[in-house]
Design an enzyme around this catalytic site. Structure first.
Site, PDB file in Angstrom:
ATOM      1  N   ASP A   1       0.825  -1.206   0.000  1.00  0.00           N
ATOM      2  CA  ASP A   1       0.000   0.000   0.000  1.00  0.00           C
ATOM      3  C   ASP A   1       0.858   1.255   0.000  1.00  0.00           C
ATOM      4  O   ASP A   1       2.042   1.232   0.348  1.00  0.00           O
ATOM      5  CB  ASP A   1      -0.955   0.006   1.195  1.00  0.00           C
ATOM      6  CG  ASP A   1      -0.231  -0.056   2.533  1.00  0.00           C
ATOM      7  OD1 ASP A   1       0.728  -0.846   2.661  1.00  0.00           O
ATOM      8  OD2 ASP A   1      -0.612   0.683   3.466  1.00  0.00           O
TER       9      ASP A   1
ATOM     10  N   GLU B   1      -0.041  -1.286   5.736  1.00  0.00           N
ATOM     11  CA  GLU B   1       1.027  -0.836   6.632  1.00  0.00           C
ATOM     12  C   GLU B   1       0.881   0.638   6.969  1.00  0.00           C
ATOM     13  O   GLU B   1       1.191   1.070   8.083  1.00  0.00           O
ATOM     14  CB  GLU B   1       2.395  -1.104   5.975  1.00  0.00           C
ATOM     15  CG  GLU B   1       3.602  -0.825   6.883  1.00  0.00           C
ATOM     16  CD  GLU B   1       4.119   0.605   6.828  1.00  0.00           C
ATOM     17  OE1 GLU B   1       4.973   0.964   7.665  1.00  0.00           O
ATOM     18  OE2 GLU B   1       3.661   1.398   5.947  1.00  0.00           O
TER      19      GLU B   1
END
Length: 382
Positions: free
Chosen positions: A80, A142
């Site tokens: 991400d 994350e």
């Protein structure tokens, strides 16, 4: 089928949007990125395990493995990216742009690009000479909750001996970092007309007292805890955002402050939360149930690696850099729960992370690639 070359992999990863955000209007699935990585790993002979997160439907982890048994080296990263402000980018965030000897794009260093380095390195090594398992872990979220890493930490059969997390460290090994806790302090008062203060309870005035207590706590933890390996050797507490009230002639009924705390290893999340609650206890005693402390995300513990572990020593030798401690946080404390020696080491500078026109300097590509290749070769090949 051959994998695409290094820059083509880079381009395809950047072109696959996978923003994670607490704002659902910005939040995206990372499945397209996971599928890209899975196809490339399969082409290199890896077995693939794709898992949808139980805590975040539509988000996925990828675990790829080549080789039998436990042990070996795991190369880990998140798929991400943070959201971006289009008005501040001079390049297209989702198009890998080569300009001024730099690779521009969202995720070039934080941290999709790391997977291109890893896959390029593995493709250049002789499969017949592999002696230990190689694992590639690609996680979700994350940048927000770290849900992907928290779920992989509970994997029932995953037991690598070593793990390298490829966050941007300019290829300097990181063996320790601070944690991260973001809390909202919410004051619920009692609104009313400003001409009659006694009929209300002003939440801004109570927040004034709360802030005084928080500044005392800031000094307390600064003076009590210290680790000299960090450039900023003490825990930090930042008053980051405050809002409250709606009109000058109205007694403020609600006020909220958002704070950021970065604990050191040795200061547990539980202890820190208790210190925070105790610091405002007297205010709640005076104004019952007026002050609430709310975690804005699951707190991230500090990462306390071993400075002289075999993996740290190997990374220092190959990179030519001494291992350091850093103030930002990563997935390392969760990955470490698998029982593996863990470091953070990857291409690009943390100074570029979360910035408009994020880039990787192209002169860093070859030396970074050489270090990553040598680390994989040293851990997993004869």
């Amino acid at each position: 089928m051959q994998n695409p070359d290094f820059l083509s992999m880079y381009q395809q990863l950047i072109a696959s949007p996978s923003i994670s955000a607490l704002d659902e209007s910005l939040n995206m699935s990372n499945l397209s990125t996971i599928n890209l990585l899975a196809s490339w790993c399969e082409n290199l002979g890896f077995n693939i395990e794709i898992t949808e997160l139980t805590s975040a439907p539509g988000k996925y982890n990828l675990l790829a493995k080549r080789g039998e048994g436990d042990g070996g080296l795991m190369l880990a990263g998140h798929t991400d990216t943070v959201p971006f402000d289009d008005s501040r980018w001079s390049q297209d965030p989702f198009n890998l742009t080569i300009k001024d000897n730099k690779l521009y794009g969202l995720g070039t260093i934080d941290m999709k690009g790391f997977f291109s380095f890893v896959l390029e390195a593995i493709s250049q090594l002789d499969t017949a000479k592999q002696t230990a398992p190689i694992l590639i872990l690609a996680t979700a979220d994350e940048e927000t909750t770290m849900a992907g890493a928290q779920e992989i930490a509970k994997h029932p059969t995953l037991k690598p001996e070593r793990c390298i997390i490829g966050e941007p460290t300019d290829m300097t090994p990181v063996f320790m970092h601070k944690g991260h806790m973001t809390s909202a302090i919410r004051i619920i008062g009692r609104s009313g007309h400003s001409s009659d203060p006694e009929r209300g309870l002003n939440a801004i005035e109570i927040m004034h007292t709360v802030i005084a207590k928080l500044l005392q706590l800031k000094e307390k933890i600064k003076n009590k805890y210290s680790i000299e390996d960090f450039a900023i050797p003490y825990p930090t507490l930042n008053l980051g955002h405050i809002h409250g009230g709606d009109n000058a002639n109205r007694i403020c009924g609600c006020c909220e402050l958002h704070i950021d705390i970065r604990p050191l290893p040795g200061l547990s999340i539980q202890e820190l939360q208790l210190l925070l609650l105790n610091s405002i206890k007297s205010i709640n005693d005076e104004y019952p149930n007026s002050v609430s402390v709310i975690d804005m995300h699951e707190p991230i513990p500090a990462f306390n690696g071993v400075k002289d572990s075999a993996l740290v020593s190997l990374a220092e030798k190959i990179s030519g850099e001494k291992a350091v401690a850093v103030n930002y946080c990563t997935e390392a404390p969760f990955i470490q729960q698998l029982g593996c020696e863990t470091i953070v080491l990857g291409p690009g500078s943390i100074k570029q992370a979360h910035q408009p026109d994020e880039y990787l300097a192209m002169e860093k590509i070859t030396p970074s690639q050489q270090i990553i290749t040598q680390l994989i070769k040293s851990c997993c090949f004869e």
